[in-house]
Scaffold this motif. Structure first.
Motif: not given
Length: 98
Positions: A60-80
């Protein structure tokens, strides 16, 4: 709680030989051990031993980390993209293309 402890100690035959401080130490140790023992019992009641709950929690912790990482990459891409669009708009304004 103290009455229950006194009864328990009397049942095992050590009540007479313990000082008040020793009885208090035993009561404190029992008080501190209760949450862990209760949690272990609850986990066992649900059908999984504690070691398997550790595996479930890790996954569960690994899945949460992966979800956060995908969200962060998506957010950074949109900001870029927004920064590039803003920079392009600023260039056109400076050149007078608008």
């Amino acid at each position: 709680m103290k009455k229950a402890l006194v009864v328990l100690l009397a049942a095992i035959g050590v009540n007479r030989h313990l000082s008040a401080e020793q009885r208090q130490d035993i009561a404190n140790a029992a008080y501190h051990a209760t949450p862990g023992a209760a949690a272990t019992g609850v986990f066992k009641v649900w059908g999984l031993p504690l070691s398997e709950w550790l595996v479930v929690a890790s996954l569960l912790f690994i899945a949460l980390q992966a979800g956060y990482l995908v969200w962060k990459w998506r957010r950074d891409y949109r900001r870029d993209l927004a920064r590039r669009a803003l920079g392009k708009l600023a260039e056109e304004t400076v050149r007078g293309d608008l």
